[in-house]
Scaffold this motif. Sequence first.
Motif: not given
Length: 144
Positions: A124-143
């Motif tokens: 969701l666009g969050r970054k730490d102090r050094e400007g690193n972005s984060y990868i997260s995991y989510f669930f979504q309905p199976a396609q």
Amino acid sequence: MADENAPQGPLPVVDWLKLPEAGDPYLEAHKCTKCAAIYLGERKSCSKCAGRDCLEPMRLANRGTLYAYSIVYRSFPGIEVPYVSAIVDLEGGGTVKGNLIGVDPDPEKISFGMPVEVVYKDALGRKDREGNSYISYFFQPAQG
Ligand SMILES: [Zn+2]
């Protein structure tokens, strides 16, 4: 000379989300070789059977079924609501909590036991102090 403080690409939001240099991201658990209990993250002993040095890394499946969910209407400032907080039983073992996306936060659209898949996206666009972005995991309905 490389600047050690330069952003180094996305970081995982939790240490059990693995981002291999080659290949797809995945969630890693540790499984007890004595009683088959599964834990997220690293630990030294099994709290189910009290076994020691019997936990081995295990790559979790990216598919599962929705065990439980809650529609969240109030959260921290800056967190968009409502969203769906879910608990998913993954195929082959492992139970993981995360946000369910790709579906309206409406009980009419969500059912217990529905098939879901794990997807990996920018946190969701969050970054730490050094400007690193984060990868997260989510669930979504199976396609399909
Ligand atoms: Zn055990």
